[in-house]
Scaffold this motif. Structure first.
Motif, mmCIF file in Angstrom:
data_model
loop_
_atom_site.group_PDB
_atom_site.id
_atom_site.type_symbol
_atom_site.label_atom_id
_atom_site.label_comp_id
_atom_site.label_asym_id
_atom_site.label_seq_id
_atom_site.Cartn_x
_atom_site.Cartn_y
_atom_site.Cartn_z
ATOM 1 N N ASN A 90 80.479 -5.588 46.640
ATOM 2 C CA ASN A 90 79.495 -5.424 45.572
ATOM 3 C C ASN A 90 80.202 -5.404 44.227
ATOM 4 O OD1 ASN A 90 77.219 -5.102 47.321
ATOM 5 N ND2 ASN A 90 77.961 -3.035 47.782
ATOM 6 N N PRO A 91 79.532 -5.854 43.164
ATOM 7 C CA PRO A 91 80.152 -5.802 41.834
ATOM 8 C C PRO A 91 80.470 -4.365 41.437
ATOM 9 C CG PRO A 91 78.165 -7.154 41.828
ATOM 10 C CD PRO A 91 78.184 -6.432 43.130
ATOM 11 N N ASP A 96 80.574 0.452 29.971
ATOM 12 C CA ASP A 96 79.451 -0.410 29.582
ATOM 13 C C ASP A 96 79.865 -1.862 29.368
ATOM 14 O OD1 ASP A 96 77.713 1.775 29.544
ATOM 15 O OD2 ASP A 96 78.242 2.267 27.468
ATOM 16 N N ALA A 97 81.183 -2.107 29.294
ATOM 17 C CA ALA A 97 81.633 -3.411 28.813
ATOM 18 C C ALA A 97 82.247 -4.309 29.866
ATOM 19 C CB ALA A 97 82.640 -3.223 27.671
ATOM 20 N N CYS A 98 82.511 -3.792 31.065
ATOM 21 C CA CYS A 98 83.298 -4.566 32.033
ATOM 22 C C CYS A 98 82.667 -4.541 33.420
ATOM 23 C CB CYS A 98 84.716 -4.001 32.099
ATOM 24 S SG CYS A 98 85.802 -4.867 33.254
ATOM 25 N N VAL A 99 82.617 -5.711 34.035
ATOM 26 C CA VAL A 99 82.181 -5.845 35.434
ATOM 27 C C VAL A 99 83.190 -6.683 36.187
ATOM 28 C CG1 VAL A 99 80.460 -6.912 36.959
ATOM 29 C CG2 VAL A 99 79.704 -5.529 35.022
ATOM 30 N N VAL A 100 83.531 -6.238 37.390
ATOM 31 C CA VAL A 100 84.364 -7.023 38.304
ATOM 32 C C VAL A 100 83.451 -7.498 39.426
ATOM 33 C CG1 VAL A 100 86.391 -7.051 39.795
ATOM 34 C CG2 VAL A 100 86.344 -5.563 37.772
ATOM 35 N N ARG A 101 83.417 -8.805 39.635
ATOM 36 C CA ARG A 101 82.490 -9.363 40.624
ATOM 37 C C ARG A 101 83.142 -10.532 41.348
ATOM 38 N NH1 ARG A 101 79.871 -14.150 38.664
ATOM 39 N NH2 ARG A 101 80.404 -14.596 36.485
ATOM 40 N N ALA A 102 82.506 -10.947 42.419
ATOM 41 C CA ALA A 102 82.935 -12.130 43.149
ATOM 42 C C ALA A 102 82.230 -13.357 42.573
ATOM 43 C CB ALA A 102 82.602 -11.980 44.631
ATOM 44 N N VAL A 110 77.967 -8.666 29.906
ATOM 45 C CA VAL A 110 78.977 -7.700 29.470
ATOM 46 C C VAL A 110 80.060 -8.438 28.692
ATOM 47 C CG1 VAL A 110 78.608 -6.062 31.361
ATOM 48 C CG2 VAL A 110 80.258 -7.931 31.646
ATOM 49 N N THR A 111 80.873 -7.690 27.978
ATOM 50 C CA THR A 111 81.960 -8.288 27.192
ATOM 51 C C THR A 111 83.054 -8.851 28.082
ATOM 52 O OG1 THR A 111 81.522 -6.665 25.441
ATOM 53 C CG2 THR A 111 83.613 -7.862 25.329
ATOM 54 N N TYR A 112 83.411 -8.111 29.141
ATOM 55 C CA TYR A 112 84.505 -8.515 30.015
ATOM 56 C C TYR A 112 83.973 -8.754 31.426
ATOM 57 C CZ TYR A 112 86.885 -6.406 26.051
ATOM 58 O OH TYR A 112 87.286 -6.074 24.783
ATOM 59 N N ASP A 113 83.775 -10.014 31.747
ATOM 60 C CA ASP A 113 83.247 -10.432 33.043
ATOM 61 C C ASP A 113 84.408 -10.993 33.860
ATOM 62 O OD1 ASP A 113 81.690 -11.375 35.155
ATOM 63 O OD2 ASP A 113 81.231 -13.257 34.116
ATOM 64 N N ILE A 114 84.876 -10.223 34.837
ATOM 65 C CA ILE A 114 86.051 -10.602 35.617
ATOM 66 C C ILE A 114 85.614 -11.048 37.008
ATOM 67 C CG2 ILE A 114 88.278 -9.847 36.517
ATOM 68 C CD1 ILE A 114 88.320 -7.696 34.363
ATOM 69 N N ILE A 115 86.017 -12.256 37.377
ATOM 70 C CA ILE A 115 85.647 -12.821 38.672
ATOM 71 C C ILE A 115 86.856 -12.775 39.594
ATOM 72 C CG2 ILE A 115 84.723 -14.831 39.875
ATOM 73 C CD1 ILE A 115 83.596 -15.759 37.154
ATOM 74 N N ILE A 116 86.714 -12.073 40.709
ATOM 75 C CA ILE A 116 87.829 -11.857 41.626
ATOM 76 C C ILE A 116 87.453 -12.323 43.030
ATOM 77 C CG2 ILE A 116 89.230 -10.097 42.780
ATOM 78 C CD1 ILE A 116 90.082 -10.565 39.931
ATOM 79 N N PHE A 122 95.057 -6.110 47.074
ATOM 80 C CA PHE A 122 94.571 -4.843 46.531
ATOM 81 C C PHE A 122 94.229 -4.998 45.054
ATOM 82 C CE2 PHE A 122 95.104 -0.759 44.504
ATOM 83 C CZ PHE A 122 94.463 0.104 45.367
ATOM 84 N N GLY A 123 93.126 -4.393 44.637
ATOM 85 C CA GLY A 123 92.813 -4.362 43.215
ATOM 86 C C GLY A 123 91.509 -5.040 42.866
ATOM 87 N N THR A 124 90.394 -4.423 43.231
ATOM 88 C CA THR A 124 89.094 -4.997 42.894
ATOM 89 C C THR A 124 88.292 -4.075 42.004
ATOM 90 O OG1 THR A 124 88.046 -3.986 44.817
ATOM 91 C CG2 THR A 124 89.007 -6.188 45.112
ATOM 92 N N GLY A 125 88.759 -2.845 41.827
ATOM 93 C CA GLY A 125 87.996 -1.855 41.090
ATOM 94 C C GLY A 125 87.295 -0.878 42.006
#
Length: 280
Positions: A90-91, A96-102, A110-116, A122-125
């Motif tokens: 799940n994301p 408020d500014a960052c999401v880590v998602r697939a 959001v300001t920082y949209d990180i796709i992983i 290791f390291g998804t949040g």
């Protein structure tokens, strides 16, 4: 030939909290490296080469009469990891500014949209240490700072640092699977300027950084902190995580010994992420 498969534990926990958080913390201490919290408990992953069928006998919470914890085990081939992850990942929103998602998740506003695409790295949040390190990055100015992400895993911390304006950025991990995965994630997030390197702290001789991020484990940190300090510019920052709150005194002693000044720390479910400043 090295077996790169993983062992997946599916835990059913009742009541969920705080048992799930304690379980994940104790599993992390014995070598489990990736976790996904579920509606009924958690999934935990460990490399098959690091696993034995009796290793979780040391997990104390399994014997706590206040909690009911069951589990089942399966082996997952690396080639099947993507399908497994898509079922469970799940994301994660950090502030408020960052999401880590697939890649298959909807794009957030959001300001920082990180796709992983984790692929066992290791390291998804999801884990407390990664989450807190991302909080540290979000709370500090990284503009034009030279940054090292040591023990980079998926590369998510290096990617967030680059998104916040850090340059140059290097990401180093000793694990080949993490190295390859970080290369893919760096490209996926359009930050080809991040230099991904396979290796350990022995590669750091002669390098200099304004900020070093190291999310590894207590023993490796204690061994490598002097090397990190030798690579920090004056007034440089060192962010450390991968250990528990009870480990803070020994980490503080080592950092004081090499001329670092403690500034603050974050804590989440007994895990900590500590900030130091290089004053030499």
């Amino acid at each position: 030939m090295q077996n790169n498969n993983y062992i997946e534990y599916t835990f059913t926990v009742s009541p969920l909290q705080p048992a799930t958080d304690i379980l994940i913390a104790q599993l992390g201490e014995i070598g489990f490296e990736s976790f996904v919290e579920t509606e009924v408990g958690a999934l935990a992953y460990i490399k098959k080469e690091d696993w034995s069928d009796d290793m979780i006998a040391s997990i104390q919470i399994l014997y706590n009469p206040n909690f009911d914890i069951d589990y089942k085990i399966i082996e997952i081939e690396q080639e099947n990891w993507n399908a497994t992850w898509e079922q469970n990942f799940n994301p994660i929103q950090v502030g408020d500014a960052c999401v880590v998602r697939a890649p298959f998740h909807e794009k957030p506003d959001v300001t920082y949209d990180i796709i992983i695409e984790p692929k066992m790295s290791f390291g998804t949040g999801h884990h407390e240490t990664t989450y807190m390190m991302m909080q540290h990055i979000l709370n500090h100015d990284f503009t034009s700072k030279s940054v090292l992400d040591m023990g980079s895993g998926t590369g998510v911390l290096a990617i967030l640092a680059a998104m916040k304006g850090a340059s140059p950025v290097e990401a180093i991990d000793i694990d080949n699977w993490c190295y390859l995965n970080a290369l893919e994630n760096v490209e996926r997030n359009h930050h080809p300027e991040i230099k991904v390197i396979e290796g350990d702290a022995s590669l750091l001789e002669g390098r200099k950084y304004d900020i070093i991020i190291a999310n590894i484990n207590r023993n490796i940190l204690l061994e490598d902190i002097p090397t990190y300090v030798s690579c920090l510019n004056t007034n440089g920052l060192l962010f450390l995580s991968g250990f528990y709150s009870e480990d803070i005194p020994v980490i503080l002693d080592k950092c004081k010994e090499v001329g670092l000044l403690f500034e603050n720390n974050l804590e989440r479910n007994n895990w900590v992420a500590v900030k130091f400043k290089c004053i030499s």
